[in-house]
Motif scaffolding. Structure first.
Motif: not given
Length: 953
Positions: A265-273, A278-280, A321-322, A781-788
């Motif tokens: 769980l720690v590794d997942a929390l430190r791994r970027e979503a 997709a969105v700096p 995002v904007g 598409k990657e950005v919008f899919s990630a936002l979804a």
């Protein structure tokens, strides 16, 4: 023990000799040099050489036995021992030793030694950690396969789970141990007991002071209600809250039977979503980082009750995002592409109309070329008949000339035979035929009969006897001119021809019998020479009759006259009678061509008849029908090749005109009627209705082809970029939320945007417009899919509920109520409590309740922060991981301040009865020299002389 065995264990913590001059000056350079010297000589060198020295000095332990003395080290200079290590660290003696000048520098030197000795095992531990994962070390610590592996895992686990904390803790305790040992030796003299007890006192003081300061800090923060109140209890409570709500850890606990390791769980929390990649600048919460449904529900509940941190994070995310969407937004001009499309449409329509006009001019020229020269059918027929009549007249003249040659010399013939034949013919006629059809020429023939003249004839006179006077008749002429007979024949043939032309077959048949009588008579009556002439004339006459007079033929019909001399056939019917198709009466056409084919009147009349027929049928405007018409008149048009060429050219021009006209009409209709073409549909809307224009493309039957057609029609280098910008209007219309965020910023709906780009029609348009830059489209598409997939916790509310958090949760918990104060006051009034004791009781109660209240608020606050700060959540779960929690406080090298160098000093201090060795030891310790490894020479060049027991040059 021999004198050649030199001891090389200088005292690690030797105080200055009595002869040393105490320098009480204090300098930073001296302190740093003392620390560095201690770090190297009494720290790293001792720790690195300790294993060899411990083995080498093991025999000295025997001196501890009763009655046993004189046991020394195995070797006076063990290879890899402390001296070798120090010599190597000093770069072969190039770096000189530094002798501390005063108590401060000696204490600093002792601290440096402690830090150096600590650094060696820690470095080894870090090296071992580098080759293993934290999960492997945790498993080895939890269930070691051997005692050695368990000890190694226990040592390396703190360095793996919290290297910075372990190093800081070990450094702090090493400094405390060095400080305590240095102070103790200064106070009680040099010796292992003072040094050991001093180091223990130093580490103990640090541990006690740390615990006390943390307690005081917590107490003070609780007293003043500091919002940053933190403590182990608060952090651990929050960590437990996270672990208790994690669906992943619940499944892990169920699978393992109770043990829990939060490392995954720690590794997942430190791994970027995905959305953070997709969105700096985007910050996900713990639910998005882990995908844990339990944590998503926790995040939803916490954000509903304490939304402050979530609102701040989401506002920042909306801005990020904007910024990303602004960077992806195409920089085209929809108005420009509309102008380009309109210009293209206008040009294409104008081009089609221009082609139509050119085809019209070509057709007009071709039509003029095939217009009849003679405007009426009467004129055309009159010309044909005139040419035919002239040919007929010429033929008749030729026949007449032949017949005229028969009687040109006044030949006389006896008509008796002709009369007799005619008499027989008359006798054979039926009474009706004799009355109706007997030709007048029959009477003429009878009149040619020679008379049976009496020898005498009455004179009309009488003689004296009253009797008529008779006179002798002259002889009777028995011949007639041949021309009379030929004239009679000519009249008969005219009658016969007229009767046949009039359809009076019976009259023609009867007239023909008399003609036959004359011909039979002439064959017998004429001389051979005349008979030949007659045969030629008759042949010529038959030929003329066959060519011009044969009933039913066009020539006979055209030349036939009615009573009064006018032609029986109207002039307008003459041309069509001859201009026959291949399946018609070609004999009429051929006879005309044979008789008058070279006459311009006949040719012109025939050609104009064909042209008039084509014109009347409207075949010029029917290319296919014209082609068929021409194909059906191959024989006729074979005589008029120039006419065929003109008609074919006119047909081709008509076809081109029809094609150009249809093309112009179709082009105009297709490019101006919405629904007929992408251009017309797109241009249906004005510049300020870009969204409506774009939807005509995305809703087309074939969106990709429609897009390709629009790009091609616009024809400008910016068309693709402009259409991308136009398409982006749909992105903004569908993806932008109508309500702004708390700071007034624009919000975007990632799920709607993802679904929009996954829509087959919209996606087809986008793929075509980004065909030259598919990576850009993939990034969008990657950005919008990630936002979804972001903010998953916002969808974690219970089913069939509004999701509104309960704001009122019974949190009113005052630290000290009015009732509590009143109770203490009554006790004071009654004398049960002194004012001082009551005051202390009130303060103590207030502090306890205030601490609990602040701690509760701190738990809520930190929980809210943790939900929206995955890094902080990872730190807490890692810090309070049940599998590694003990490693965060585990001491490695400084527990009780006992180290290998201390043990070496203890061994070095054991009783040794060898006076030579003791002298050698004292001499070595009192000099600022070192002994070179591998020989009996010191660093100052002197060597040990075993004979004299001294150092000599």
């Amino acid at each position: 023990m021999g004198l050649d065995q030199l001891p090389h264990i200088p005292s690690a913590y030797a105080a200055p000799t009595e002869s040393s001059a105490e320098d009480t000056s204090f300098t930073i350079e001296g302190l740093l040099a003392s620390i560095a010297d201690g770090f190297r000589e009494k720290g790293v060198a001792y720790a690195a050489g300790a294993p060899v020295e411990l083995v080498n000095n093991a025999p000295r332990l025997l001196n501890l036995l009763p009655g046993e003395q004189g046991f020394g080290p195995i070797s006076q200079h063990p290879v890899g021992g402390i001296d070798d290590m120090d010599w190597a660290l000093r770069l072969g003696g190039a770096v000189p030793n530094y002798e501390p000048r005063n108590a401060a520098e000696r204490i600093a030197n002792r601290i440096g030694g402690e830090l150096g000795a600590t650094a060696v095992p820690l470095a080894a531990g870090l090296g071992r950690v580098a080759g293993q994962t934290t999960a492997q070390i945790n498993r080895a610590a939890a269930a070691p396969s051997s005692v050695g592996q368990g000890l190694v895992a226990q040592f390396t686990q703190p360095l793996a789970v919290n290297p910075a904390g372990a190093l800081a803790r070990e450094g702090a305790y090493a400094t405390a141990a060095g400080t305590g040992a240095g102070v103790a030796t200064e106070m009680f003299g040099d010796g292992p007991v003072a040094d050991t007890l001093g180091s223990i006192a130093g580490t103990g003081a640090l541990a006690t002071g740390s615990a006390a300061s943390q307690a005081l800090w917590n107490l003070g923060a609780a007293a003043v209600g500091a919002p940053k109140f933190r403590g182990g209890a608060v952090d651990e409570a929050v960590a437990d809250h996270l672990m208790n709500n994690s669906a992943q850890l619940a499944a892990q606990q169920s699978a393992t039977g109770g043990s829990v390791d939060t490392q995954s769980l720690v590794d997942a929390l430190r791994r970027e979503a995905p959305v953070e990649t997709a969105v700096p600048g985007y910050r996900a919460n713990i639910a998005d980082r882990t995908g844990d449904t339990g944590l998503a529900t926790l995040a939803y509940n916490v954000d509903a009750n304490t939304p402050g941190a979530a609102i701040m994070r989401r506002n920042a995310n909306d801005a990020a995002v904007g910024d990303v969407i602004a960077g992806m937004t195409p920089q085209g001009n929809p108005a420009r592409v509309r102008t380009d499309l309109q210009t293209s449409v206008d040009n294409r329509i104008a081009e089609a109309l221009g082609l139509q006009e050119a085809a019209q001019r070509q057709f007009d020229d071709a039509s003029q070329a095939v217009a009849p020269t003679l405007p009426t059918a009467e004129a055309r027929g009159s010309g044909i008949r005139a040419a035919l009549a002239d040919a007929y007249a010429g033929a008749q003249d030729d026949v007449r000339q032949k017949y005229a040659a028969l009687d040109g010399d006044g030949t006389l013939v006896n008509p008796q035979g002709l009369v007799e034949r005619s008499t027989v013919t008359d006798a054979n006629l039926a009474p009706n035929d004799a009355k109706r059809f007997r030709p007048v020429e029959a009477a003429t023939i009878q009149e040619m009969r020679p008379g049976d003249q009496a020898p005498f004839r009455e004179t009309g006179l009488v003689n004296e006897f009253n009797r008529p006077i008779m006179a002798e008749n002259p002889p009777v002429d028995q011949t007639v001119p041949l021309s009379d007979i030929m004239a009679t024949r000519s009249g008969l043939t005219d009658d016969v021809r007229a009767a046949r032309a009039a359809g009076q077959n019976q009259a023609a048949r009867i007239g023909g019998q008399y003609v036959d009588d004359i011909d039979a008579y002439l064959e017998q009556a004429l001389t051979p020479e005349l008979q030949q002439q007659f045969s030629d004339a008759r042949t010529a006459r038959r030929d003329v009759a066959d060519r011009f007079e044969r009933p039913g033929t066009a020539n006979a019909e055209a030349l036939r006259t009615r009573e009064g001399g006018a032609y029986a056939m109207d002039d307008s019917a003459v041309g069509p009678r001859y201009a026959q198709p291949d399946k018609g009466r070609l004999s009429d056409l051929k006879s005309l061509l044979a008789e008058a084919g070279t006459d311009p009147r006949a040719r012109e009349g025939l050609a104009d008849t064909v042209l008039a027929d084509v014109e009347a049928r409207g075949l010029i405007n029917k290319p296919e029908a014209l082609t068929k018409y021409l194909g059906e008149r191959q024989v006729l048009l074979g005589e008029f090749p120039e006419l065929r060429q003109k008609l074919e050219a006119a047909g081709a021009a008509s076809g081109e005109l029809s094609t150009a006209t249809r093309a112009a009409q179709d082009t105009e209709k297709r490019l101006t009627a919405p629904g007929r073409s992408p251009e017309a549909s797109y241009l249906k809307y004005s510049e300020d209705r870009v969204l409506d224009s774009v939807r005509t493309v995305t809703n087309a039957a074939d969106p990709r082809e429609a897009t390709r057609q629009l790009v091609a029609s616009a024809g400008s280098p910016t068309a693709v970029q402009d259409l991308r910008t136009a398409l982006w209007e749909e992105v903004k219309n569908r993806g932008q939320l109508s309500s702004p965020n708390a700071t007034g910023g624009q919000r975007w709906n990632g799920r709607v945007l993802r679904d929009l780009f996954e829509d087959p029609k919209f996606s087809a348009v986008a793929q075509e417009l980004w065909a030259d830059d598919p990576e850009d489209l993939a990034n969008i598409k990657e950005v919008f899919s990630a936002l979804a997939g972001a903010e998953g916790s916002s969808r974690a509310k219970a089913v069939n509920t509004s999701g509104t958090g309960q704001a009122v949760t019974g949190k009113y918990d005052p630290s000290l109520t009015t009732a509590s104060v009143a109770s203490r006051a009554r006790s004071v009034n009654r004398g049960h409590l002194s004012p001082i004791i009551a005051g202390i009781d009130l303060v103590g109660t207030w502090l306890r309740r205030k601490s609990a209240q602040v701690q509760s608020r701190a738990v809520d606050q930190i929980t809210s922060e943790v939900i929206n700060n995955p890094g902080l959540a990872a730190d807490l779960l890692e810090r309070y991981n049940p599998a590694t929690q003990g490693a965060y406080t585990r001491m490695l090298t400084q527990k009780w301040g006992v180290r290998a160098p201390t043990l070496l000093q203890l061994l070095d201090g054991l009783e040794n009865e060898d006076p030579t060795l003791e002298a050698l030891q004292r001499d070595s310790d009192s000099l600022e020299v070192t002994i070179r490894p591998g020989d009996n020479r010191r660093s100052d060049g002197k060597r040990w002389d075993p004979d004299t027991g001294t150092w000599v040059d």
